[in-house]
Design a protein around this motif. Structure first.
Motif, PDB file in Angstrom:
ATOM      1  N   GLY A  38      82.506 -53.244  64.178  1.00  0.00           N
ATOM      2  CA  GLY A  38      81.232 -53.011  64.307  1.00  0.00           C
ATOM      3  C   GLY A  38      80.803 -54.216  63.085  1.00  0.00           C
ATOM      4  N   GLY A  39      81.706 -54.290  61.976  1.00  0.00           N
ATOM      5  CA  GLY A  39      81.243 -55.122  60.872  1.00  0.00           C
ATOM      6  C   GLY A  39      81.364 -56.795  61.595  1.00  0.00           C
ATOM      7  N   ILE A  40      82.343 -56.969  62.520  1.00  0.00           N
ATOM      8  CA  ILE A  40      82.608 -58.015  63.007  1.00  0.00           C
ATOM      9  C   ILE A  40      81.513 -58.585  63.948  1.00  0.00           C
ATOM     10  CG2 ILE A  40      84.102 -59.578  64.578  1.00  0.00           C
ATOM     11  CD1 ILE A  40      86.337 -58.040  63.230  1.00  0.00           C
ATOM     12  N   LEU A  41      81.116 -57.796  64.861  1.00  0.00           N
ATOM     13  CA  LEU A  41      80.231 -58.009  65.441  1.00  0.00           C
ATOM     14  C   LEU A  41      78.653 -58.053  65.046  1.00  0.00           C
ATOM     15  CD1 LEU A  41      81.256 -55.243  68.585  1.00  0.00           C
ATOM     16  CD2 LEU A  41      81.343 -57.886  68.541  1.00  0.00           C
ATOM     17  N   GLY A  42      78.462 -57.235  63.935  1.00  0.00           N
ATOM     18  CA  GLY A  42      77.188 -57.328  63.357  1.00  0.00           C
ATOM     19  C   GLY A  42      77.024 -58.776  62.670  1.00  0.00           C
ATOM     20  N   ARG A  43      78.161 -59.218  61.895  1.00  0.00           N
ATOM     21  CA  ARG A  43      78.032 -60.427  61.355  1.00  0.00           C
ATOM     22  C   ARG A  43      77.972 -61.679  62.246  1.00  0.00           C
ATOM     23  NH1 ARG A  43      75.244 -59.304  57.494  1.00  0.00           N
ATOM     24  NH2 ARG A  43      76.395 -58.172  55.674  1.00  0.00           N
ATOM     25  N   LEU A  44      78.663 -61.470  63.450  1.00  0.00           N
ATOM     26  CA  LEU A  44      78.369 -62.460  64.633  1.00  0.00           C
ATOM     27  C   LEU A  44      76.907 -62.554  64.850  1.00  0.00           C
ATOM     28  CD1 LEU A  44      81.474 -62.202  66.751  1.00  0.00           C
ATOM     29  CD2 LEU A  44      80.944 -63.914  65.732  1.00  0.00           C
ATOM     30  N   GLY A  45      76.371 -61.236  65.022  1.00  0.00           N
ATOM     31  CA  GLY A  45      75.147 -61.495  65.095  1.00  0.00           C
ATOM     32  C   GLY A  45      73.828 -62.184  63.900  1.00  0.00           C
ATOM     33  N   CYS A  46      74.570 -61.771  63.077  1.00  0.00           N
ATOM     34  CA  CYS A  46      73.836 -62.255  61.806  1.00  0.00           C
ATOM     35  C   CYS A  46      73.850 -63.831  61.471  1.00  0.00           C
ATOM     36  CB  CYS A  46      74.494 -61.871  60.283  1.00  0.00           C
ATOM     37  SG  CYS A  46      74.124 -60.091  60.169  1.00  0.00           S
ATOM     38  N   PHE A  47      75.305 -64.370  61.938  1.00  0.00           N
ATOM     39  CA  PHE A  47      75.411 -65.696  62.186  1.00  0.00           C
ATOM     40  C   PHE A  47      74.604 -66.466  62.983  1.00  0.00           C
ATOM     41  CE2 PHE A  47      77.719 -69.492  63.507  1.00  0.00           C
ATOM     42  CZ  PHE A  47      77.830 -70.245  62.459  1.00  0.00           C
ATOM     43  N   CYS A  48      74.556 -66.036  64.302  1.00  0.00           N
ATOM     44  CA  CYS A  48      73.538 -66.299  65.552  1.00  0.00           C
ATOM     45  C   CYS A  48      72.240 -66.516  64.960  1.00  0.00           C
ATOM     46  CB  CYS A  48      73.942 -65.721  66.655  1.00  0.00           C
ATOM     47  SG  CYS A  48      75.686 -65.833  67.329  1.00  0.00           S
ATOM     48  N   GLU A  49      71.701 -65.535  64.267  1.00  0.00           N
ATOM     49  CA  GLU A  49      70.212 -65.340  63.874  1.00  0.00           C
ATOM     50  C   GLU A  49      70.204 -66.488  62.811  1.00  0.00           C
ATOM     51  OE1 GLU A  49      66.408 -64.403  63.252  1.00  0.00           O
ATOM     52  OE2 GLU A  49      67.684 -64.138  65.019  1.00  0.00           O
ATOM     53  N   GLY A  50      71.119 -66.381  62.091  1.00  0.00           N
ATOM     54  CA  GLY A  50      70.893 -67.395  60.837  1.00  0.00           C
ATOM     55  C   GLY A  50      70.664 -66.614  59.512  1.00  0.00           C
ATOM     56  N   CYS A  51      70.637 -65.240  59.462  1.00  0.00           N
ATOM     57  CA  CYS A  51      70.361 -64.223  58.413  1.00  0.00           C
ATOM     58  C   CYS A  51      71.554 -64.100  57.617  1.00  0.00           C
ATOM     59  CB  CYS A  51      69.471 -63.013  58.822  1.00  0.00           C
ATOM     60  SG  CYS A  51      70.717 -61.873  60.023  1.00  0.00           S
ATOM     61  N   CYS A  52      71.464 -63.434  56.490  1.00  0.00           N
ATOM     62  CA  CYS A  52      72.457 -63.011  55.649  1.00  0.00           C
ATOM     63  C   CYS A  52      73.218 -64.561  55.092  1.00  0.00           C
ATOM     64  CB  CYS A  52      73.497 -61.952  56.160  1.00  0.00           C
ATOM     65  SG  CYS A  52      72.629 -60.582  56.703  1.00  0.00           S
ATOM     66  N   TYR A  53      72.530 -65.333  54.895  1.00  0.00           N
ATOM     67  CA  TYR A  53      73.198 -66.778  54.735  1.00  0.00           C
ATOM     68  C   TYR A  53      73.560 -66.889  53.179  1.00  0.00           C
ATOM     69  CZ  TYR A  53      68.130 -67.065  53.322  1.00  0.00           C
ATOM     70  OH  TYR A  53      66.981 -66.860  52.695  1.00  0.00           O
ATOM     71  N   GLY A  54      74.343 -67.730  52.860  1.00  0.00           N
ATOM     72  CA  GLY A  54      74.527 -68.042  51.424  1.00  0.00           C
ATOM     73  C   GLY A  54      73.737 -68.995  50.661  1.00  0.00           C
ATOM     74  N   THR A  55      74.268 -69.326  49.383  1.00  0.00           N
ATOM     75  CA  THR A  55      73.494 -70.317  48.515  1.00  0.00           C
ATOM     76  C   THR A  55      73.935 -71.619  49.077  1.00  0.00           C
ATOM     77  OG1 THR A  55      75.403 -70.225  46.922  1.00  0.00           O
ATOM     78  CG2 THR A  55      73.550 -68.766  46.569  1.00  0.00           C
ATOM     79  N   VAL A  56      72.930 -72.563  48.621  1.00  0.00           N
ATOM     80  CA  VAL A  56      73.448 -74.011  48.879  1.00  0.00           C
ATOM     81  C   VAL A  56      74.561 -74.317  48.276  1.00  0.00           C
ATOM     82  CG1 VAL A  56      72.339 -76.247  48.489  1.00  0.00           C
ATOM     83  CG2 VAL A  56      70.835 -74.623  48.985  1.00  0.00           C
ATOM     84  N   THR A  57      75.519 -75.098  49.019  1.00  0.00           N
ATOM     85  CA  THR A  57      76.898 -75.754  48.586  1.00  0.00           C
ATOM     86  C   THR A  57      77.191 -77.052  48.976  1.00  0.00           C
ATOM     87  OG1 THR A  57      79.087 -74.926  48.627  1.00  0.00           O
ATOM     88  CG2 THR A  57      77.919 -74.826  50.473  1.00  0.00           C
TER      89      THR A  57
END
Length: 187
Positions: A38-57
């Motif tokens: 579930g965590g993997i599927l959830g984070r795939l969704g976050c990646f596609c949405e662009g949420c839960c993003y990181g700091t500038v690098t």
């Protein structure tokens, strides 16, 4: 996977176990090694949405999100980029980092389960791994505000939960810890 998702999954499972009159902790021990899916599927969704993003690098791992994504919007609001820029500045892809961590957590929890541990071990190990992951990851996440001493809420929760879980594990295996030390002192 957010704390709310994990908490909801656990509470939902506990309610189901109660309705079916199943032993709750033993059933949770079966449930936790599967939770990383579930965590993997959830984070795939976050990646596609662009949420839960990181700091500038400037890291080679940095990814740019498109116009109107959460990372782009935050950078426009902070005036790091102009509103006509098509992509955000490169940010840590914390969603992808967490997918890798969920895979490792699944492998670790399955290996622990396969050793037939005492009841409670898998639950405690899951909590330690989850909060340790969040503690480390949140240093490069940009979507949570820091509340005190440059730590966010999840990091403060981790500082509370991890030591409690370690103490519980030590208590759970106290007989084996003391037997091992007695064998070393008494040949």
């Amino acid at each position: 996977m957010t704390l709310g998702t994990v908490t909801g999954a656990i509470l939902g499972a506990l309610i189901y176990f109660e309705l079916k009159k199943l032993p709750k902790l033993k059933c949770l021990e079966i449930f936790f090694p599967c939770l990383p899916i579930g965590g993997i599927l959830g984070r795939l969704g976050c990646f596609c949405e662009g949420c839960c993003y990181g700091t500038v690098t400037n890291s080679i791992f940095g990814l740019r999100f498109p116009m109107h994504s959460p990372a782009w919007s935050e950078q426009v609001n902070k005036q790091l980029i102009s509103s006509d820029q098509f992509f955000s500045l490169p940010v840590h892809p914390t969603q992808l980092y967490e997918i890798l961590v969920w895979i490792l957590m699944g492998i670790i929890l399955i290996r622990i389960r396969n050793k037939n541990p005492k009841t409670g071990t898998i639950t405690l190990c899951f909590l330690i791994l989850y909060f340790l992951t969040r503690f480390i990851e949140d240093f490069v996440r940009s979507d949570y505000s820091k509340i005190y001493l440059n730590l966010d809420l999840m990091q403060w929760l981790a500082l509370i939960v991890i030591p409690i879980c370690i103490l519980c594990l030590l208590y759970l295996y106290r007989d084996q810890l003391f037997l091992t030390s007695e064998k070393k002192t008494n040949p």
